[in-house]
Design an enzyme around this catalytic site. Structure first.
Site, PDB file in Angstrom:
ATOM      1  N   HIS A   1       0.831  -1.203   0.000  1.00  0.00           N
ATOM      2  CA  HIS A   1       0.000   0.000   0.000  1.00  0.00           C
ATOM      3  C   HIS A   1       0.867   1.254   0.000  1.00  0.00           C
ATOM      4  CE1 HIS A   1      -3.616   2.398   1.229  1.00  0.00           C
ATOM      5  NE2 HIS A   1      -2.670   3.158   1.776  1.00  0.00           N
ATOM      6  N   GLU A   2       1.788   1.339   0.944  1.00  0.00           N
ATOM      7  CA  GLU A   2       2.625   2.537   1.037  1.00  0.00           C
ATOM      8  C   GLU A   2       3.566   2.650  -0.159  1.00  0.00           C
ATOM      9  OE1 GLU A   2       1.811   4.722   3.074  1.00  0.00           O
ATOM     10  OE2 GLU A   2       0.517   3.513   4.348  1.00  0.00           O
TER      11      GLU A   2
ATOM     12  N   HIS B   1       1.825   4.575  -2.864  1.00  0.00           N
ATOM     13  CA  HIS B   1       1.962   6.015  -2.684  1.00  0.00           C
ATOM     14  C   HIS B   1       3.332   6.487  -3.182  1.00  0.00           C
ATOM     15  CE1 HIS B   1      -1.705   6.979  -0.592  1.00  0.00           C
ATOM     16  NE2 HIS B   1      -1.470   6.143   0.397  1.00  0.00           N
TER      17      HIS B   1
ATOM     18  N   GLU C   1      -4.808   7.567  -3.103  1.00  0.00           N
ATOM     19  CA  GLU C   1      -5.206   6.299  -2.481  1.00  0.00           C
ATOM     20  C   GLU C   1      -5.590   5.262  -3.533  1.00  0.00           C
ATOM     21  OE1 GLU C   1      -4.723   5.438   0.447  1.00  0.00           O
ATOM     22  OE2 GLU C   1      -4.362   7.364   1.435  1.00  0.00           O
TER      23      GLU C   1
END
Length: 501
Positions: free
Chosen positions: A266-267, A270, A296
């Site tokens: 997830h990170e 980003h 997101e």
């Protein structure tokens, strides 16, 4: 003086302002990742002092004059430069009536709230956070009251700040659509779904092994390691101080190895956005102009649409076996895929499954809308949180740490949470379009995530900072946001996974 000459003067101010912004960001990163508990208050004060200097720069008469003049007359500016000026004008409009004293008060309230939240979560006692939360809410409302353009509600202002064009009306309809199809599917899984083996998910995996796998995942996603830092924090996040300094954080649990896997993916999503915007954006101070939901969208894309796919599990399965030694020797590839996709009602948003995740977001949306608009008091939050978890997910909240204190977001701002659910929907729609150009499953199954990243660079990253969310998703997919693509994806995946009739 030509507009390009004016722009050059504006850029000089922006370059200095960005030094303060980066310094404040790095102090905040330090505060969240490695500052000692007793040093948190000092770090917060340091950030507030730097914020006061930043406020002076971006509220000087020269800065305001240049922004206003260039906004009124943009002749001779490139499209990227025009977009920058438009964003600066919007930011100026939100804060132009702040006094230095109020800007300092707002920064101080937010910085103090983080330390209070940490203490409250550790003690599982909302009362320790209550006053700090009330102070940030009060400052947020007062900040909105200072704007020339008055929104219909406080929360509509927060939504528009996070997602240009966002409104309560739009999101009420969006979440109603999600609830109408997700809740019945969740109930079918609980009552009819086949059992899935999961006894290996709590097997301890030493943190050094988890960290090695995290670094492998970040490389696999396509991140430049020479411009990347990986650290740990209580609540994972990613920050950027330009494309050459992007910082990813995760949280390791020895008895929950998959938590770190999907936090890292997830990170890392980003971070990919932060490293891969067009050079022209960085050169003109116009990078990082996308909305939170657009950001997101990519993090949730890599976490779920890629990371929890059969193709991805097929590729990383041997590497996981290699790094973890004999820990999962008796676990098949299929068992791993099914286990990381288990769906069940749960307490913790960041640990929730792909299906029920948006219900966690809906609860936060409803609560923050109510307390920002003054419909409920701060003191009502814990009980209402617990009641909504019982109603929407059928789970009982045992304490504040696993309830209304689990997220860090309310220490700072409001209107961000819907971005996660919107990002899920954007991602499914983008994946559908990507598959028209690329055999995504085949590429991922072979570990060729560079093909996915190249497509995103060309079609998604190249225009995100220039467009509103609606214009952006239309440009990528040829149509406005359509939540049904996301819901269809969930129904197809989980019907097959659980062998529902």
């Amino acid at each position: 003086m030509t507009n390009q000459q004016k722009l050059k003067q504006l850029y000089a101010i922006l370059s200095e302002a960005e030094v303060y912004q980066r310094s404040m960001g790095k102090l905040n990163f330090d505060m969240m990742c490695c500052a000692p508990e007793e040093g948190l208050e000092q770090a917060g004060e340091d950030i507030s002092v730097l914020g006061r200097q930043l406020h002076k720069l971006t509220h000087s008469k020269k800065y305001q004059r240049l922004v206003c003049e260039l906004h009124a007359d943009s002749e001779g500016l490139t499209p990227v430069q025009r977009r920058l000026v438009e964003r600066l004008w919007e930011d100026y409009g939100r804060t132009k009536n702040f006094t230095p004293a109020f800007a300092f008060e707002l920064d101080s309230a937010r910085n103090h709230a983080y330390g209070a939240w940490l203490s409250a979560k550790k003690a599982s006692d909302f009362s320790l956070f209550r006053d700090s939360l009330a102070a940030v809410i009060d400052c947020t409302r007062r900040a909105i009251d200072l704007r020339d353009e008055k929104p219909s509600t406080y929360y509509n202002a927060c939504l528009d700040d996070n997602e240009k064009g966002g409104s309560e009306e739009q999101l009420d309809a969006f979440f109603a659509a999600l609830k109408a199809r997700i809740v019945p599917l969740m109930q079918r899984i609980v009552s009819e779904g086949k059992p899935i083996r999961e006894n290996f998910l709590s097997r301890p995996v030493p943190i050094p092994q988890q960290e090695a796998f995290s670094r492998y995942l970040l490389r696999l996603e396509g991140l430049r390691e020479s411009a990347l830092v990986l650290m740990t924090t209580e609540h994972p996040f990613t920050d950027s101080y330009g494309p050459k300094d992007v910082r990813v954080t995760t949280h390791y649990y020895e008895d929950n190895f998959i938590s770190n896997i999907f936090s890292t993916l997830h990170e890392g999503g980003h971070a990919l956005f932060m490293q891969n915007e067009p050079e022209e954006f960085y050169e003109n101070h116009a990078d990082n102009g996308m909305t939170n939901a657009m950001h997101e969208c990519i993090s949730r894309f890599y976490e779920n649409l890629i990371g929890r796919s059969e193709a991805f599990i097929h590729f990383v399965y041997p590497k996981l076996q290699e790094i973890s030694g004999d820990t999962f020797a008796d676990v098949s590839e299929r068992e791993l895929y099914e286990a990381v996709n288990i769906s069940r009602p749960s307490l913790i948003r960041t640990e929730s499954d792909e299906l029920t995740y948006s219900l966690h977001i809906m609860i936060r949306y409803e609560l923050e809308k109510a307390f920002i608009n003054g419909e409920i008091t701060v003191d009502e939050i814990p009980a209402l949180w617990n009641a909504k978890y019982a109603e929407y997910l059928g789970v009982q909240v045992p304490d504040d740490a696993q309830g209304c204190l689990q997220d860090v977001h309310w220490t700072d701002s409001y209107g961000y949470f819907p971005s996660y659910a919107l990002g899920n929907a954007y991602g499914a729609q983008i994946l559908r379009r990507m598959k028209q150009d690329l055999d995504v499953d085949a590429a991922v199954a072979e570990g060729k995530l560079d093909q996915v990243l190249d497509w995103l660079k060309e079609n998604v990253f190249s225009c995100a900072s220039m467009l509103t969310p609606d214009a952006w998703i239309r440009r990528i997919t040829g149509e406005p946001l359509n939540v049904n693509y996301y819901l269809d994806y969930l129904e197809e995946k989980y019907t097959r996974l659980y062998e529902l009739k």
